[in-house]
Design a protein around this motif. Sequence first.
Motif, PDB file in Angstrom:
ATOM      1  N   ARG A   1       0.677  -0.924   0.204  1.00 33.55           N
ATOM      2  CA  ARG A   1      -0.146  -0.144  -0.232  1.00 33.55           C
ATOM      3  C   ARG A   1       0.691   1.323  -0.340  1.00 33.55           C
ATOM      4  N   GLY A   2       0.365   2.474  -0.745  1.00 30.77           N
ATOM      5  CA  GLY A   2       1.453   3.615  -0.752  1.00 30.77           C
ATOM      6  C   GLY A   2       0.692   4.519   0.352  1.00 30.77           C
ATOM      7  N   ALA A   3       1.667   5.122   1.129  1.00 28.44           N
ATOM      8  CA  ALA A   3       1.108   6.230   2.229  1.00 28.44           C
ATOM      9  C   ALA A   3       2.081   7.163   2.161  1.00 28.44           C
ATOM     10  N   ARG A   4       1.837   8.406   2.633  1.00 31.22           N
ATOM     11  CA  ARG A   4       1.909   9.617   2.631  1.00 31.22           C
ATOM     12  C   ARG A   4       3.279   9.838   3.649  1.00 31.22           C
ATOM     13  N   THR A   5       4.429  10.249   4.214  1.00 33.94           N
ATOM     14  CA  THR A   5       4.672  10.609   4.675  1.00 33.94           C
ATOM     15  C   THR A   5       5.711  11.090   5.396  1.00 33.94           C
ATOM     16  N   THR A   6       5.094  11.852   7.173  1.00 29.04           N
ATOM     17  CA  THR A   6       5.573  13.026   7.516  1.00 29.04           C
ATOM     18  C   THR A   6       6.511  13.142   8.238  1.00 29.04           C
ATOM     19  N   ALA A   7       6.586  11.886   8.777  1.00 27.85           N
ATOM     20  CA  ALA A   7       8.432  11.522   8.952  1.00 27.85           C
ATOM     21  C   ALA A   7       9.121  10.888   8.856  1.00 27.85           C
ATOM     22  N   ARG A   8      10.271  10.922   8.666  1.00 29.83           N
ATOM     23  CA  ARG A   8      11.312   9.891   7.913  1.00 29.83           C
ATOM     24  C   ARG A   8      11.891   8.690   8.882  1.00 29.83           C
ATOM     25  N   GLY A   9      11.394   8.894   9.960  1.00 29.32           N
ATOM     26  CA  GLY A   9      11.801   6.887  10.308  1.00 29.32           C
ATOM     27  C   GLY A   9      14.019   7.412  10.333  1.00 29.32           C
ATOM     28  N   THR A  10      14.178   5.834  10.510  1.00 31.05           N
ATOM     29  CA  THR A  10      14.716   5.680  10.582  1.00 31.05           C
ATOM     30  C   THR A  10      14.992   4.607   9.597  1.00 31.05           C
ATOM     31  N   GLN A  11      16.399   4.540   9.011  1.00 29.34           N
ATOM     32  CA  GLN A  11      16.934   3.614   7.859  1.00 29.34           C
ATOM     33  C   GLN A  11      18.014   3.227   7.748  1.00 29.34           C
TER      34      GLN A  11
END
Lengths: 152, 155
Positions: free
Chosen positions: A52-62
């Motif tokens: 599913r495609g979701a808009r993200t507003t904070a990057r998280g930690t990759q």
Amino acid sequence: METRAALSALTAATAAALDVASCQLWNGWSRSVYVHEIWLHWRTGGTTFTARGARTTARGTQSSTVALNALHLFDSPRTLVPTNINLDLDFSVEPTFTAGIYLFAVNMTAAASDPRHIPFDRPIEVPASEGLALVNGGGTIGQLDATFIISF
Amino acid sequence: MSRRYSVAGRSGATNATAGHCAATLWNPSAGRVLSVHEIYMVSAGAVADNWALVVATARGTAGSTVTPTIINDFGNASVAPNSGAVLDLGAYSVQPTVGTLYIRRGNRPGALGVEFPIIFTRPFEIPPGEGLSIVVPSGLSVAIQATDFTFVWEE
């Protein structure tokens, strides 16, 4: 004229849980980026998978990322203007998005290598300091070859 | 007006080594740009594999090369490619110079005749002295099986 580019990577296998991110196009540039197409190849096989495609507003930690480079550009001569546009993979901290609000969804069969092409007749605009993530929509473990075709 | 060409050929299997190349559309010209519209890959074997599309900045030494002629021109008033573009096919004895900045990647099941088209809704340009290659992706040690490749471009 717009510049077009492609970012492509093999994701890590997601956890077998809903709404964990598989990958994310993160726009750390100062202007909007436009997503024209997404290409997926289901890698794991043996079970179905929903992305599913979701808009993200904070990057998280990759844990890993592919940074946009001149060699990703479609147009010659390759003059790279944007910085900090990344395809993020394998998250220890999930990006921030609203569960239940998705822009698109695709299902894959249990056959390994099942491909999906997701074209956007009008591109999805990703504003500065936001992203577009593919998240697990089926609760099964999933690993994808993922390609984002973008312009800026 | 630009002219459209296509060229096709069958590669041999690569080694099971990341970066090893199955096919490259190489642009040897000094000043012409190739605009690649489509690439088609059809497996000629029945072994699962993986692939990545990437820019090549040095040609390497191909196992075989197909040189397009006037016959490869889509138009009626046929002209051989002025760029001198060629289709290089594996197995290479010297690999082309490629990185891991992939433009597209994917994997194929172990079945003969599996087709995967790469259609660029906006063409991908190959500058003079560069190429566009299909290679074994980084981190994977699986050979790309023998494949029928077709590249479609304008110049």
